[in-house]
Motif scaffolding. Structure first.
Motif, PDB file in Angstrom:
ATOM      1  N   SER A  24       0.824  -1.198   0.000  1.00  0.00           N
ATOM      2  CA  SER A  24       0.000   0.000   0.000  1.00  0.00           C
ATOM      3  C   SER A  24       0.863   1.255   0.000  1.00  0.00           C
ATOM      4  O   SER A  24       0.603   2.215  -0.741  1.00  0.00           O
ATOM      5  CB  SER A  24      -0.928   0.010   1.221  1.00  0.00           C
ATOM      6  OG  SER A  24      -1.697   1.193   1.258  1.00  0.00           O
ATOM      7  N   GLN A  48      -7.758   4.969   2.124  1.00  0.00           N
ATOM      8  CA  GLN A  48      -8.292   4.892   3.480  1.00  0.00           C
ATOM      9  C   GLN A  48      -9.819   4.892   3.512  1.00  0.00           C
ATOM     10  O   GLN A  48     -10.420   4.307   4.417  1.00  0.00           O
ATOM     11  CB  GLN A  48      -7.746   6.055   4.319  1.00  0.00           C
ATOM     12  CG  GLN A  48      -6.231   6.114   4.412  1.00  0.00           C
ATOM     13  CD  GLN A  48      -5.598   4.805   4.854  1.00  0.00           C
ATOM     14  OE1 GLN A  48      -6.239   3.960   5.491  1.00  0.00           O
ATOM     15  NE2 GLN A  48      -4.325   4.614   4.514  1.00  0.00           N
ATOM     16  N   GLY A  51     -10.618   1.515   3.088  1.00  0.00           N
ATOM     17  CA  GLY A  51     -10.348   0.853   4.366  1.00  0.00           C
ATOM     18  C   GLY A  51     -11.515   0.997   5.315  1.00  0.00           C
ATOM     19  O   GLY A  51     -11.865   0.051   6.042  1.00  0.00           O
ATOM     20  N   HIS A  54     -14.037  -1.511   4.431  1.00  0.00           N
ATOM     21  CA  HIS A  54     -13.659  -2.836   4.929  1.00  0.00           C
ATOM     22  C   HIS A  54     -13.948  -2.963   6.430  1.00  0.00           C
ATOM     23  O   HIS A  54     -14.347  -4.040   6.904  1.00  0.00           O
ATOM     24  CB  HIS A  54     -12.177  -3.102   4.660  1.00  0.00           C
ATOM     25  CG  HIS A  54     -11.890  -3.500   3.246  1.00  0.00           C
ATOM     26  ND1 HIS A  54     -12.425  -4.638   2.676  1.00  0.00           N
ATOM     27  CD2 HIS A  54     -11.108  -2.932   2.291  1.00  0.00           C
ATOM     28  CE1 HIS A  54     -11.993  -4.751   1.429  1.00  0.00           C
ATOM     29  NE2 HIS A  54     -11.199  -3.727   1.168  1.00  0.00           N
ATOM     30  N   SER A  63     -16.870  -9.329   5.815  1.00  0.00           N
ATOM     31  CA  SER A  63     -15.462  -9.692   5.644  1.00  0.00           C
ATOM     32  C   SER A  63     -15.233 -11.165   5.966  1.00  0.00           C
ATOM     33  O   SER A  63     -14.365 -11.808   5.381  1.00  0.00           O
ATOM     34  CB  SER A  63     -14.573  -8.809   6.530  1.00  0.00           C
ATOM     35  OG  SER A  63     -14.593  -7.476   6.091  1.00  0.00           O
ATOM     36  N   ASN A 122      -7.788  -0.508  -3.098  1.00  0.00           N
ATOM     37  CA  ASN A 122      -7.898  -1.079  -1.759  1.00  0.00           C
ATOM     38  C   ASN A 122      -9.202  -1.841  -1.558  1.00  0.00           C
ATOM     39  O   ASN A 122      -9.240  -2.845  -0.847  1.00  0.00           O
ATOM     40  CB  ASN A 122      -7.776   0.018  -0.699  1.00  0.00           C
ATOM     41  CG  ASN A 122      -7.428  -0.540   0.667  1.00  0.00           C
ATOM     42  OD1 ASN A 122      -6.827  -1.603   0.791  1.00  0.00           O
ATOM     43  ND2 ASN A 122      -7.791   0.175   1.709  1.00  0.00           N
ATOM     44  N   ASN A 125      -8.863  -5.324  -2.669  1.00  0.00           N
ATOM     45  CA  ASN A 125      -7.785  -6.068  -2.020  1.00  0.00           C
ATOM     46  C   ASN A 125      -8.375  -6.983  -0.948  1.00  0.00           C
ATOM     47  O   ASN A 125      -8.740  -6.518   0.128  1.00  0.00           O
ATOM     48  CB  ASN A 125      -6.780  -5.099  -1.397  1.00  0.00           C
ATOM     49  CG  ASN A 125      -5.606  -5.822  -0.758  1.00  0.00           C
ATOM     50  OD1 ASN A 125      -5.480  -7.045  -0.867  1.00  0.00           O
ATOM     51  ND2 ASN A 125      -4.763  -5.090  -0.079  1.00  0.00           N
ATOM     52  N   LYS A 127      -6.976  -8.991   0.992  1.00  0.00           N
ATOM     53  CA  LYS A 127      -6.154  -9.045   2.197  1.00  0.00           C
ATOM     54  C   LYS A 127      -6.590  -7.987   3.211  1.00  0.00           C
ATOM     55  O   LYS A 127      -6.462  -8.195   4.419  1.00  0.00           O
ATOM     56  CB  LYS A 127      -4.680  -8.843   1.831  1.00  0.00           C
ATOM     57  CG  LYS A 127      -4.017 -10.054   1.200  1.00  0.00           C
ATOM     58  CD  LYS A 127      -3.846 -11.178   2.206  1.00  0.00           C
ATOM     59  CE  LYS A 127      -3.052 -12.338   1.615  1.00  0.00           C
ATOM     60  NZ  LYS A 127      -2.835 -13.428   2.596  1.00  0.00           N
ATOM     61  N   SER A 128      -7.088  -6.857   2.721  1.00  0.00           N
ATOM     62  CA  SER A 128      -7.585  -5.823   3.631  1.00  0.00           C
ATOM     63  C   SER A 128      -8.788  -6.336   4.400  1.00  0.00           C
ATOM     64  O   SER A 128      -8.907  -6.138   5.619  1.00  0.00           O
ATOM     65  CB  SER A 128      -7.962  -4.564   2.843  1.00  0.00           C
ATOM     66  OG  SER A 128      -6.822  -3.957   2.274  1.00  0.00           O
ATOM     67  N   PHE A 131      -7.593  -8.882   6.886  1.00  0.00           N
ATOM     68  CA  PHE A 131      -6.853  -8.256   7.975  1.00  0.00           C
ATOM     69  C   PHE A 131      -7.797  -7.755   9.059  1.00  0.00           C
ATOM     70  O   PHE A 131      -7.626  -8.047  10.240  1.00  0.00           O
ATOM     71  CB  PHE A 131      -6.010  -7.094   7.440  1.00  0.00           C
ATOM     72  CG  PHE A 131      -5.440  -6.224   8.527  1.00  0.00           C
ATOM     73  CD1 PHE A 131      -4.303  -6.606   9.210  1.00  0.00           C
ATOM     74  CD2 PHE A 131      -6.065  -5.027   8.881  1.00  0.00           C
ATOM     75  CE1 PHE A 131      -3.789  -5.811  10.234  1.00  0.00           C
ATOM     76  CE2 PHE A 131      -5.557  -4.232   9.890  1.00  0.00           C
ATOM     77  CZ  PHE A 131      -4.403  -4.627  10.558  1.00  0.00           C
TER      78      PHE A 131
END
Length: 210
Positions: A24, A48, A51, A54, A63, A122, A125, A127-128, A131
């Motif tokens: 990122s 962000q 984010g 997410h 998620s 993002n 993504n 993985k976000s 996470f």
């Protein structure tokens, strides 16, 4: 509401995660060198904002679906990878940086485009998503109130720290951008940034669920 001690541990953990540059940060540095500080900030706020989406997904349980579904993970992974590779290829083919191309255009339009690109990168993504669903619940105390409220609070704290950390990288990269005035420097920047975006796309395509 998490306890003060829990919040303290979470902040330390967030700082430890964010202080180490990852994909990122590399993406934001690339965009900032190409488009300057304002463009980099636009891309950072796009990242962000995704984010925050997410975090919302983690709070309502979406998620967890992505984390448990190989199909959902693969769809997001390959869509995000394709988008990064497409942006990198376009940068290579254009032979010019975003900052140079936008010099005579509406800077607001350019910043909106960079915000949109950061948001999409993002948001796609996986993985976000994983996470936030893997990390935030570890700091949730079910005896301290509704878990989803605590997830939102922790997510907001993490994103605030991320804005400060990523913003610092953007400012540093923007300082470098301000010194790339020559046509030759811009062509080199365009080639390198395009290659970096393609490399990030290839790395994204090889991500695995953990």
């Amino acid at each position: 509401m998490p306890t003060t001690a829990t919040l303290g541990v979470f902040i330390v953990a967030a700082l430890a995660l964010l202080v180490v540059p990852g994909p990122s940060v590399l993406y934001l540095v690339t965009q900032s060198i190409a488009a300057g500080r304002r463009g980099g900030m636009a891309a950072m706020f796009g990242v962000q904002t995704a984010g925050a989406v997410h975090v919302l997904f983690a709070a309502v349980g979406l998620s967890a679906i992505i984390a448990s579904s190989a199909t959902a993970f693969a769809i997001l992974k390959y869509a995000g990878a394709a988008y990064l590779i497409w942006m990198g290829a376009r940068r290579l083919l254009s032979g010019e940086s975003i900052g140079h191309v936008a010099a005579g255009a509406d800077s607001t339009t350019s910043q909106r485009r960079l915000f949109r690109q950061g948001f999409i990168v993002n948001l796609l993504n996986p993985k976000s998503a994983i996470f936030f669903v893997a990390v935030l619940p570890q700091f949730v105390d079910r005896t301290r109130g509704a878990p989803w409220v605590q997830v939102l609070i922790l997510g907001a704290i993490f994103l605030t720290i991320a804005v400060i950390s990523d913003g610092a990288w953007v400012l540093c990269a923007g300082w470098v951008s301000a010194r790339l005035r020559s046509r030759r420097a811009q062509r080199i920047e365009s080639t390198l940034s395009g290659a970096v975006l393609i490399a990030l796309g290839l790395v994204a395509a090889t991500q695995r669920r953990t």
